[in-house]
Motif scaffolding. Structure first.
Motif, PDB file in Angstrom:
ATOM      1  N   LEU A 110      45.296  37.161  44.808  1.00  0.00           N
ATOM      2  CA  LEU A 110      43.740  37.865  43.607  1.00  0.00           C
ATOM      3  C   LEU A 110      43.834  37.236  42.543  1.00  0.00           C
ATOM      4  CD1 LEU A 110      44.615  41.414  44.921  1.00  0.00           C
ATOM      5  CD2 LEU A 110      42.323  40.127  45.517  1.00  0.00           C
ATOM      6  N   ALA A 111      44.165  36.895  42.287  1.00  0.00           N
ATOM      7  CA  ALA A 111      44.088  36.438  40.574  1.00  0.00           C
ATOM      8  C   ALA A 111      43.806  34.621  41.087  1.00  0.00           C
ATOM      9  CB  ALA A 111      45.072  36.259  39.969  1.00  0.00           C
ATOM     10  N   VAL A 112      44.244  33.775  42.109  1.00  0.00           N
ATOM     11  CA  VAL A 112      44.154  32.493  42.224  1.00  0.00           C
ATOM     12  C   VAL A 112      42.582  32.278  42.538  1.00  0.00           C
ATOM     13  CG1 VAL A 112      45.319  30.206  43.560  1.00  0.00           C
ATOM     14  CG2 VAL A 112      46.719  32.005  42.007  1.00  0.00           C
ATOM     15  N   GLY A 113      42.393  33.199  43.118  1.00  0.00           N
ATOM     16  CA  GLY A 113      41.468  32.638  43.980  1.00  0.00           C
ATOM     17  C   GLY A 113      40.442  33.486  43.293  1.00  0.00           C
ATOM     18  N   GLU A 114      40.396  33.994  41.500  1.00  0.00           N
ATOM     19  CA  GLU A 114      39.665  34.272  40.481  1.00  0.00           C
ATOM     20  C   GLU A 114      39.765  33.579  39.556  1.00  0.00           C
ATOM     21  OE1 GLU A 114      39.827  38.351  38.440  1.00  0.00           O
ATOM     22  OE2 GLU A 114      41.608  38.690  39.517  1.00  0.00           O
ATOM     23  N   LEU A 115      40.366  32.430  39.242  1.00  0.00           N
ATOM     24  CA  LEU A 115      40.611  31.024  38.951  1.00  0.00           C
ATOM     25  C   LEU A 115      40.112  29.992  39.744  1.00  0.00           C
ATOM     26  CD1 LEU A 115      44.425  31.665  37.781  1.00  0.00           C
ATOM     27  CD2 LEU A 115      42.356  31.715  36.165  1.00  0.00           C
ATOM     28  N   MET A 116      39.805  30.146  41.104  1.00  0.00           N
ATOM     29  CA  MET A 116      39.498  28.241  41.201  1.00  0.00           C
ATOM     30  C   MET A 116      37.862  28.795  42.195  1.00  0.00           C
ATOM     31  SD  MET A 116      42.389  26.482  41.191  1.00  0.00           S
ATOM     32  CE  MET A 116      41.821  26.971  39.417  1.00  0.00           C
ATOM     33  N   PHE A 117      37.896  29.430  42.329  1.00  0.00           N
ATOM     34  CA  PHE A 117      37.268  29.916  43.235  1.00  0.00           C
ATOM     35  C   PHE A 117      35.433  31.036  43.004  1.00  0.00           C
ATOM     36  CE2 PHE A 117      40.339  29.412  46.505  1.00  0.00           C
ATOM     37  CZ  PHE A 117      39.723  28.048  46.471  1.00  0.00           C
ATOM     38  N   LEU A 118      36.270  32.227  41.688  1.00  0.00           N
ATOM     39  CA  LEU A 118      35.262  32.374  41.087  1.00  0.00           C
ATOM     40  C   LEU A 118      34.961  32.404  39.402  1.00  0.00           C
ATOM     41  CD1 LEU A 118      36.035  36.291  42.895  1.00  0.00           C
ATOM     42  CD2 LEU A 118      33.921  34.463  43.427  1.00  0.00           C
ATOM     43  N   ASP A 119      35.551  31.333  39.026  1.00  0.00           N
ATOM     44  CA  ASP A 119      34.847  30.747  36.853  1.00  0.00           C
ATOM     45  C   ASP A 119      36.008  31.791  36.540  1.00  0.00           C
ATOM     46  OD1 ASP A 119      34.386  27.944  38.101  1.00  0.00           O
ATOM     47  OD2 ASP A 119      32.859  28.423  38.771  1.00  0.00           O
ATOM     48  N   VAL A 120      36.340  32.971  36.884  1.00  0.00           N
ATOM     49  CA  VAL A 120      36.810  33.889  35.856  1.00  0.00           C
ATOM     50  C   VAL A 120      37.418  32.893  34.364  1.00  0.00           C
ATOM     51  CG1 VAL A 120      38.260  36.058  35.301  1.00  0.00           C
ATOM     52  CG2 VAL A 120      36.752  35.693  37.504  1.00  0.00           C
ATOM     53  N   ALA A 121      37.561  33.529  34.204  1.00  0.00           N
ATOM     54  CA  ALA A 121      38.224  33.106  32.778  1.00  0.00           C
ATOM     55  C   ALA A 121      39.018  33.735  32.886  1.00  0.00           C
ATOM     56  CB  ALA A 121      37.489  33.826  31.696  1.00  0.00           C
ATOM     57  N   PRO A 122      40.544  32.305  32.034  1.00  0.00           N
ATOM     58  CA  PRO A 122      41.951  32.295  32.772  1.00  0.00           C
ATOM     59  C   PRO A 122      42.566  33.473  32.655  1.00  0.00           C
ATOM     60  CG  PRO A 122      41.207  29.722  32.122  1.00  0.00           C
ATOM     61  CD  PRO A 122      39.918  31.086  32.179  1.00  0.00           C
ATOM     62  N   HIS A 123      42.132  33.359  30.304  1.00  0.00           N
ATOM     63  CA  HIS A 123      42.150  34.772  29.845  1.00  0.00           C
ATOM     64  C   HIS A 123      43.167  36.308  30.332  1.00  0.00           C
ATOM     65  CE1 HIS A 123      38.922  35.506  28.283  1.00  0.00           C
ATOM     66  NE2 HIS A 123      39.405  36.441  28.102  1.00  0.00           N
ATOM     67  N   ALA A 124      41.397  36.303  31.285  1.00  0.00           N
ATOM     68  CA  ALA A 124      41.027  37.566  31.762  1.00  0.00           C
ATOM     69  C   ALA A 124      41.937  37.831  33.219  1.00  0.00           C
ATOM     70  CB  ALA A 124      39.872  37.805  32.260  1.00  0.00           C
ATOM     71  N   ALA A 125      42.092  36.915  34.355  1.00  0.00           N
ATOM     72  CA  ALA A 125      42.608  36.604  35.239  1.00  0.00           C
ATOM     73  C   ALA A 125      44.366  37.075  35.098  1.00  0.00           C
ATOM     74  CB  ALA A 125      42.520  35.680  36.381  1.00  0.00           C
ATOM     75  N   VAL A 126      45.217  35.921  34.176  1.00  0.00           N
ATOM     76  CA  VAL A 126      45.880  36.566  34.269  1.00  0.00           C
ATOM     77  C   VAL A 126      46.183  37.027  33.480  1.00  0.00           C
ATOM     78  CG1 VAL A 126      48.541  35.047  32.791  1.00  0.00           C
ATOM     79  CG2 VAL A 126      46.071  33.921  33.497  1.00  0.00           C
ATOM     80  N   ASP A 127      45.556  38.164  32.600  1.00  0.00           N
ATOM     81  CA  ASP A 127      46.156  38.606  31.730  1.00  0.00           C
ATOM     82  C   ASP A 127      45.972  40.154  32.951  1.00  0.00           C
ATOM     83  OD1 ASP A 127      47.025  37.381  30.230  1.00  0.00           O
ATOM     84  OD2 ASP A 127      44.947  38.907  28.344  1.00  0.00           O
ATOM     85  N   SER A 128      45.501  40.203  33.790  1.00  0.00           N
ATOM     86  CA  SER A 128      45.061  41.732  34.092  1.00  0.00           C
ATOM     87  C   SER A 128      45.883  41.921  35.363  1.00  0.00           C
ATOM     88  CB  SER A 128      43.662  41.435  35.269  1.00  0.00           C
ATOM     89  OG  SER A 128      42.179  41.334  33.897  1.00  0.00           O
ATOM     90  N   ALA A 129      45.979  40.128  36.042  1.00  0.00           N
ATOM     91  CA  ALA A 129      47.067  39.932  36.581  1.00  0.00           C
ATOM     92  C   ALA A 129      49.069  40.760  36.724  1.00  0.00           C
ATOM     93  CB  ALA A 129      47.437  38.791  37.819  1.00  0.00           C
ATOM     94  N   VAL A 130      49.346  40.151  35.608  1.00  0.00           N
ATOM     95  CA  VAL A 130      49.986  40.967  34.603  1.00  0.00           C
ATOM     96  C   VAL A 130      50.173  42.275  34.204  1.00  0.00           C
ATOM     97  CG1 VAL A 130      51.468  40.249  33.070  1.00  0.00           C
ATOM     98  CG2 VAL A 130      50.795  38.703  33.721  1.00  0.00           C
ATOM     99  N   THR A 131      49.211  42.921  34.324  1.00  0.00           N
ATOM    100  CA  THR A 131      49.071  44.511  33.955  1.00  0.00           C
ATOM    101  C   THR A 131      49.169  44.925  35.291  1.00  0.00           C
ATOM    102  OG1 THR A 131      47.800  43.964  31.665  1.00  0.00           O
ATOM    103  CG2 THR A 131      47.771  46.293  33.359  1.00  0.00           C
ATOM    104  N   LEU A 132      48.576  44.442  36.856  1.00  0.00           N
ATOM    105  CA  LEU A 132      48.318  44.930  38.234  1.00  0.00           C
ATOM    106  C   LEU A 132      49.738  45.075  38.744  1.00  0.00           C
ATOM    107  CD1 LEU A 132      47.138  46.502  39.988  1.00  0.00           C
ATOM    108  CD2 LEU A 132      46.221  44.224  40.902  1.00  0.00           C
ATOM    109  N   VAL A 133      50.446  43.918  38.296  1.00  0.00           N
ATOM    110  CA  VAL A 133      51.870  43.566  39.027  1.00  0.00           C
ATOM    111  C   VAL A 133      53.087  44.490  37.825  1.00  0.00           C
ATOM    112  CG1 VAL A 133      54.252  41.993  38.637  1.00  0.00           C
ATOM    113  CG2 VAL A 133      52.537  41.060  39.606  1.00  0.00           C
TER     114      VAL A 133
END
Length: 452
Positions: A110-133
């Motif tokens: 999900l996070a890689v999809g955000e980064l590569m195809f939805l142009d989500v800000a890296p800090h938002a995608a990364v931090d949210s994924a870490v918290t979700l894990v």
């Protein structure tokens, strides 16, 4: 860490399982991403159709409208681009993720999809994924997830350029398209099928007026088209029953029956019922037949909302005895639905080559049954929402040889002048790669016959 060094997963012995503290931390998790994770897991681990998973997820409807759209976008991208996403993840790690932590892989997807195809800000995608894990019981993977995603944000686009879109498809789909359309066109179909869908609408009347009210464009075929934002019921005219959602390609088969006011029409394999609604709005005496009582209930609700009338019968058509002889039949049999990947990306993972063989056999049986119900001169429109020629052109070729049917060619005038949708034989082949300047179409094959 050296640029070419791969990241190691923690050892199986280091896996962590939820504690009370983990449960308390869930309040910090992005709600939209948590919902997207649940939906992705439902599709990939339980083989649940995405629409069904969405329908039963209570948390999705509790999200604000914007977050609902975001959750759907995240899971949609992950399902459409899963092959490329997995290839990216694998390029950054040394060994496969342990089986016990497959949830971590899905969070990464999900996070890689955000980064590569939805142009989500890296800090938002990364931090949210870490918290979700961490919230899902795998805190030992926090560092690894952080490292993989940060490298993805830095190096992913360069690596993505070397990963063809065909990675997102099962090989049998691509091979069938290449055989039917050629390698170049098959590639364009694959690219186009991964784009976000539009929202297409069929109206009971006054399309020009409703195009203005809905801020939509009026297509040459008569359908309305606007941007899809996930919100439908709140649009003007929904509650008053002025229109229904239906892809522009799906709206073509009913129109090919011509003037059907007062005529007896069978809509076979009718659910969820968009074509039945069309036929009823055109003034036909319609009988909608489908083997699924549950799906027919949805059709009946739409008939009530739109104040339209049609007969409904729950039956298996292969053994069904019609109450009378119809003037015309519309047959939309079960298929692989590879023409609807834009709207239903779970199809990329739900169907297999074995399904194609079973479905083509069923389609011809249903086609033969439909032909037997008609009297001489009766019209039959056959359609499938598939890009596979086995479910379209091949079925017509067999029908013309083995059944008492003759082709009734379609003309460009019946398609609003969109002659690129016509085949050389007078059938219709739509797809997301055709008329891309208009937004493309779902992939349909449509043929019209007369009973000899």
């Amino acid at each position: 860490m050296a640029a070419l060094q791969r990241i190691l997963w923690p050892a199986d012995s280091e896996l962590h399982y939820p504690t009370q503290m983990d449960t308390e931390r869930k309040q910090d998790v992005s709600a939209a991403r948590s919902v997207a994770f649940d939906l992705l897991r439902a599709v990939l681990t339980k083989n649940t159709p995405l629409d069904d998973a969405i329908a039963v997820h209570d948390g999705l409807n509790k999200l604000p409208r914007r977050d609902r759209g975001f959750a759907r976008s995240i899971v949609g991208v992950a399902l459409r681009r899963l092959g490329q996403i997995d290839a990216l993840i694998e390029s950054f790690v040394e060994k496969p993720l342990p089986r016990q932590a497959s949830a971590v892989r899905d969070i990464l997807r999900l996070a890689v999809g955000e980064l590569m195809f939805l142009d989500v800000a890296p800090h938002a995608a990364v931090d949210s994924a870490v918290t979700l894990v961490e919230s899902r019981g795998h805190p030992k993977f926090k560092g690894l997830v952080n490292a993989v995603l940060r490298r993805t944000a830095k190096e992913g686009r360069e690596r993505l350029a070397d990963l063809p879109v065909e990675l997102n498809y099962q090989s049998w789909m691509i091979e069938s398209w290449q055989a039917a359309y050629g390698a170049d066109t098959a590639h364009v179909i694959a690219e186009s099928s991964l784009t976000a869908p539009t929202l297409d609408i069929s109206v009971k009347a006054d399309p020009e007026i409703w195009a203005e009210k809905l801020e939509a464009s009026l297509l040459p075929t008569g359908s309305l088209r606007r941007e899809f934002d996930g919100a439908v019921t709140g649009l003007p005219g929904f509650d008053e029953g002025a229109w229904w959602v239906q892809d522009a390609a799906a709206a073509l088969p009913a129109k090919l029956l011509g003037d059907i006011r007062g005529k007896r029409i069978f809509d076979l394999c009718a659910a969820p019922g968009g074509k039945t609604l069309q036929l009823a709005a055109m003034g036909a005496n319609v009988l909608a037949v489908d083997r699924s009582p549950k799906r027919l209930k949805r059709l009946e609700r739409n008939l009530d909302r739109l104040d339209l009338r049609a007969g409904v019968a729950a039956a298996d058509i292969t053994g069904w005895t019609p109450p009378s002889q119809p003037d015309a039949i519309l047959l939309d049999p079960p298929c692989t639905a590879t023409g609807t990947i834009r709207r239903h990306p779970d199809i990329l993972h739900a169907k297999g080559i074995g399904d194609l063989a079973k479905l083509t056999n069923l389609q011809f049986r249903l086609l033969a049954r439909a032909a037997g119900m008609l009297g001489p001169g009766g019209r039959l429109v056959y359609c499938t929402c598939s890009m596979q020629s086995e479910e379209g052109e091949s079925q017509v070729a067999r029908a013309l040889t083995e059944l008492p049917l003759e082709r009734d060619p379609v003309t460009a005038d019946e398609l609003g002048g969109l002659d690129r949708l016509l085949t050389a034989d007078g059938d219709i082949r739509t797809g997301p790669h055709l008329y891309r300047e208009l937004g493309g179409f779902d992939g349909f094959f449509i043929a019209r016959f007369r009973k000899k």
